[in-house]
Design a protein around this motif. Sequence first.
Motif, PDB file in Angstrom:
ATOM      1  N   HIS A 198      11.317  39.769  48.769  1.00  0.00           N
ATOM      2  CA  HIS A 198      11.662  38.426  49.241  1.00  0.00           C
ATOM      3  C   HIS A 198      10.614  37.919  50.232  1.00  0.00           C
ATOM      4  N   SER A 258       7.722  36.567  48.474  1.00  0.00           N
ATOM      5  CA  SER A 258       7.890  35.207  47.948  1.00  0.00           C
ATOM      6  C   SER A 258       7.487  34.174  48.999  1.00  0.00           C
ATOM      7  N   GLU A 313       3.691  34.016  49.236  1.00  0.00           N
ATOM      8  CA  GLU A 313       3.063  33.312  48.120  1.00  0.00           C
ATOM      9  C   GLU A 313       3.321  31.815  48.170  1.00  0.00           C
TER      10      GLU A 313
END
Length: 186
Positions: free
Chosen positions: A104, A107, A110
């Motif tokens: 997580h 994420s 990114e």
Amino acid sequence: MHNTDPQLIILLWFILPVWLAAGFCDWLCHRATGIERTTGVKETWIHILMFLEMGLPLLAALFLDVNALIIAFMIVMFFLHEITALWDVSYAVSARKVTPVEQHIHSFLEMLPLMALLLIISRHWNEFLALMGLNDAAGSFDIRLRADPLPVTYIVVIFSGIILFELLPYLEEYFRGRRYQKKQSS
């Protein structure tokens, strides 16, 4: 600096601090999974590469006038970072547990650069259109210092955060991995 520019406020006071926090949390995950005993220094080198892939565009945004050249550089570096991130995770899962929490956090690591890039593009829309050949005006490809420099206080605070929450932890990760390597080889 224009205190009423919502895009700039979001970039400086939300995206960048959250991005730094996510990077630090990622380091905590690496530490918790004993990265030095699994993927070791190789994965740390990949992390350092990703730090450079995002650090250079960040320096450009902080200190240079954003134009077609800088936007092109940011786009290229974003995609290089994405390729390196895929390599990083592919390598990491081959030798250590990558928890759902770490996934997580990845994420965020990114998507925050993508959010930053999109906000920068929206702030310099004509330069982006020129870069893409979508308007009649020519984009600028000069390298110039910002015409509206960010406050020195902000630069000091953000660089302090980068050093404390990114550079020092990942250097610690590297040296921890090197110590483990030496211990294993002796």
